[in-house]
Design a protein around this motif. Structure first.
Motif, PDB file in Angstrom:
ATOM      1  N   HIS A  46     -60.216  19.341  31.413  1.00 50.41           N
ATOM      2  CA  HIS A  46     -58.813  19.000  31.107  1.00 50.41           C
ATOM      3  C   HIS A  46     -58.745  17.479  31.213  1.00 50.41           C
ATOM      4  O   HIS A  46     -58.267  16.946  32.206  1.00 50.41           O
ATOM      5  CB  HIS A  46     -57.884  19.677  32.132  1.00 50.41           C
ATOM      6  N   ALA A  56     -60.677  25.272  27.973  1.00 49.68           N
ATOM      7  CA  ALA A  56     -59.893  25.778  29.106  1.00 49.68           C
ATOM      8  C   ALA A  56     -59.835  24.756  30.241  1.00 49.68           C
ATOM      9  O   ALA A  56     -60.876  24.335  30.704  1.00 49.68           O
ATOM     10  CB  ALA A  56     -60.549  27.059  29.624  1.00 49.68           C
ATOM     11  N   PRO A  57     -58.663  24.367  30.728  1.00 47.77           N
ATOM     12  CA  PRO A  57     -57.360  24.716  30.165  1.00 47.77           C
ATOM     13  C   PRO A  57     -57.016  23.884  28.937  1.00 47.77           C
ATOM     14  O   PRO A  57     -56.146  24.260  28.165  1.00 47.77           O
ATOM     15  CB  PRO A  57     -56.390  24.404  31.302  1.00 47.77           C
ATOM     16  N   THR A  81     -52.667  22.223  24.538  1.00 47.52           N
ATOM     17  CA  THR A  81     -52.285  22.876  23.266  1.00 47.52           C
ATOM     18  C   THR A  81     -51.824  21.880  22.213  1.00 47.52           C
ATOM     19  O   THR A  81     -51.639  22.250  21.060  1.00 47.52           O
ATOM     20  CB  THR A  81     -51.190  23.939  23.485  1.00 47.52           C
ATOM     21  N   LEU A 124     -56.639  26.855  26.045  1.00 45.93           N
ATOM     22  CA  LEU A 124     -56.265  28.054  26.818  1.00 45.93           C
ATOM     23  C   LEU A 124     -55.591  27.593  28.108  1.00 45.93           C
ATOM     24  O   LEU A 124     -56.190  27.644  29.189  1.00 45.93           O
ATOM     25  CB  LEU A 124     -57.527  28.860  27.155  1.00 45.93           C
ATOM     26  N   PRO A 125     -54.332  27.129  28.027  1.00 42.07           N
ATOM     27  CA  PRO A 125     -53.711  26.483  29.181  1.00 42.07           C
ATOM     28  C   PRO A 125     -53.496  27.415  30.367  1.00 42.07           C
ATOM     29  O   PRO A 125     -53.315  26.950  31.484  1.00 42.07           O
ATOM     30  CB  PRO A 125     -52.377  25.961  28.634  1.00 42.07           C
ATOM     31  N   TRP A 126     -53.541  28.731  30.140  1.00 44.34           N
ATOM     32  CA  TRP A 126     -53.338  29.660  31.255  1.00 44.34           C
ATOM     33  C   TRP A 126     -54.595  29.825  32.113  1.00 44.34           C
ATOM     34  O   TRP A 126     -54.541  30.395  33.196  1.00 44.34           O
ATOM     35  CB  TRP A 126     -52.857  31.024  30.742  1.00 44.34           C
ATOM     36  N   LEU A 127     -55.745  29.336  31.623  1.00 42.08           N
ATOM     37  CA  LEU A 127     -56.961  29.421  32.442  1.00 42.08           C
ATOM     38  C   LEU A 127     -57.041  28.182  33.329  1.00 42.08           C
ATOM     39  O   LEU A 127     -57.080  27.057  32.838  1.00 42.08           O
ATOM     40  CB  LEU A 127     -58.207  29.520  31.553  1.00 42.08           C
ATOM     41  N   LYS A 128     -57.035  28.372  34.631  1.00 38.33           N
ATOM     42  CA  LYS A 128     -56.995  27.252  35.573  1.00 38.33           C
ATOM     43  C   LYS A 128     -58.415  26.869  36.002  1.00 38.33           C
ATOM     44  O   LYS A 128     -59.263  27.745  36.191  1.00 38.33           O
ATOM     45  CB  LYS A 128     -56.194  27.624  36.832  1.00 38.33           C
ATOM     46  N   GLU A 132     -59.796  28.781  38.880  1.00 40.78           N
ATOM     47  CA  GLU A 132     -59.874  30.252  38.829  1.00 40.78           C
ATOM     48  C   GLU A 132     -61.011  30.698  37.907  1.00 40.78           C
ATOM     49  O   GLU A 132     -60.789  31.154  36.777  1.00 40.78           O
ATOM     50  CB  GLU A 132     -58.536  30.830  38.362  1.00 40.78           C
ATOM     51  N   SER A 161     -49.678  17.618  28.587  1.00 41.64           N
ATOM     52  CA  SER A 161     -49.438  19.034  28.314  1.00 41.64           C
ATOM     53  C   SER A 161     -48.262  19.155  27.354  1.00 41.64           C
ATOM     54  O   SER A 161     -47.633  18.145  27.015  1.00 41.64           O
ATOM     55  CB  SER A 161     -49.167  19.800  29.615  1.00 41.64           C
TER      56      SER A 161
END
Ligand code: GLY
Length: 448
Positions: A9, A32-33, A36, A46-50, A53, A386
């Motif tokens: 990121h 990832a993330p 977008t 894939l902003p929901w993948l941290k 995690e 973002s």
């Protein structure tokens, strides 16, 4: 089609995504993330993948049947994201958690340098602040004090006086300005000479040198201010051809590969080594288990080789079959950073954020003007930014945007970068005005 899951990121991550899709028309990059706002058809954020995690990333990689993962983010490497992919038999490029300690613990990296005869300045490691303070009082030369752990490019203090060193130890170990990263400090003898950076790809056994680069690690014009992750970069390095790359490879990279093999480190991916040339002797200042940021943004656009094929060779351990095709262009990366802004909470003025890298900084300021940047002589890499549902692209960290000018010579690249960064705006935007203009001495200095 080749599916790649890229974990980062930052402007560096965007530069890798650009390289993969530019040099291989079959490459689809799941980033990832990511961010977008990157609108390329073959780069899907894939902003929901941290970053913290890894399990969710593994599940995504399995569901999409990605061909391999490429982890370029230092925090993700230190947190063992690569280990998690390996446990699930997903081909992955990046050092595992143990190998990433070469960067994540400066004490560990230095001790391995000594073990493998890689030249470093005299140093000592302390977990007790009082002992560290006694040491700097009696050592009799200027020192550099470094927090042991990862500090996002900060955490190193080049000290002119004993007082400076005492203050650095106080900030790192007692005030805990860098949190747990300051549980230990490395105190090393300050060297005077010419700083050089060495970048390479490695497959565990072999290496492939990457283009050279100069970075600008200080926050302010004239190389003043604080050491931060970096305010800009230039590739190739303006001293290329003056210093001997063969010597640096022989004295630094070859023994480092010996260390990786000798310690059985599971290390593939990028490595970058900060060196100091003092007269004819090269010393290692730091080892990083990844590409530098903001160096990647000016180095990677020089590569013309099919990078997917290079990645496949990294995974197979056959990097020795490759040579790198690079273009003749010069690239200059200027970082648009998040500077000083007013802190307003529920309509009330609460004073000022100092801005990155001096202290706290505001976030979520609207970024405009990227569509005005002339793409025929500039690349734009989106870093810590973002997409806000109402405002669109907003700042989301210290280094939101990188404007990378290119041209047939250094002057052209620098002029293109500056002509275009002025078209970009966000509240508190700040950049150095001497990137690519302030250059190291062409004569290698001698020890004072
Ligand atoms: N350019 C400094 C870093 O990537 O750590």
């Amino acid at each position: 089609m080749v599916k790649i899951l890229l974990v980062d990121h930052s402007g560096r991550g965007h530069a890798f995504a650009d390289l993969l899709t530019r040099t291989n028309q079959q490459a689809i990059v799941y980033y990832a993330p990511g961010c977008t706002a990157i609108t390329s058809e073959r780069i899907i954020s894939l902003p929901w993948l941290k970053l913290s995690e890894p399990q969710a990333m593994v599940e995504f990689a399995q569901k999409e049947a990605v061909d391999f993962a490429l982890v370029t983010n230092a925090g993700a490497l230190a947190n063992g994201v690569v280990d998690c992919f390996r446990e699930h038999q997903i081909p992955v490029i990046g050092p595992d958690k143990q190998a990433a300690r070469l960067e994540a613990s400066k004490a560990y990296g230095k001790k391995l340098c000594v073990k493998y005869n890689i030249p470093v300045a005299d140093f000592a490691v302390f977990a007790d602040p009082n002992k560290a303070m006694d040491y700097v009082r009696q050592v009799g030369y200027q020192v550099v004090v470094k927090a042991d752990g990862l500090c996002d490019g900060n955490g190193s203090f080049v000290c002119d006086t004993v007082d400076d060193a005492l203050q650095a130890i106080d900030r790192i170990m007692l005030k805990k300005d860098f949190g747990e990263a300051g549980n230990q400090v490395v105190v090393e003898k300050r060297l005077f000479g010419t700083e050089l950076l060495l970048f390479a790809l490695v497959d565990g056994k072999n290496f492939l040198l990457l283009p050279t680069a100069l970075d600008y690690p200080k926050s302010d014009d004239g190389d003043l201010g604080v050491i931060c992750g970096g305010m800009g970069s230039l590739s190739p390095h303006p001293l290329e051809g003056v210093f001997s790359m063969d010597q640096i490879v022989e004295q630094v990279l070859e023994p480092l590969m010996g260390c990786i093999r000798g310690e059985n480190l599971s290390f593939n991916g990028a490595i970058y080594v900060g060196c100091m040339l003092v007269n004819d002797q090269v010393y290692v200042l730091e080892i990083n288990a990844r590409m530098g940021d903001p160096e990647a943004e000016s180095i990677l656009p020089k590569i013309e080789s099919d990078f997917v094929s290079i990645c496949t060779s990294i995974l197979d351990g056959t990097l020795d079959n490759h040579s790198l095709i690079i273009n003749d262009l010069y690239f200059c990366n200027i970082v648009a950073t998040q500077g000083k802004t007013r802190q307003v909470t529920r309509g009330k003025n609460k004073g000022w954020y100092k801005g990155w890298p001096y202290g706290r900084y505001g976030k979520h300021y609207k970024i405009t003007g990227l569509d005005q940047v002339d793409r025929s002589c500039c690349k734009v890499f989106i870093g810590q930014a973002s997409v806000h549902p109402k405002k669109g692209l907003v700042t989301d960290g210290g280094r939101p945007i990188h404007i990378v000018g290119f041209g047939n010579n250094r002057q052209e690249a620098v002029a293109n970068a500056y002509a275009n960064i002025d078209k970009v705006h966000f509240k508190g935007m700040r950049y150095r005005s001497d990137i690519g203009k302030l250059l190291p001495e062409m004569e290698l200095p001698t020890v004072p």
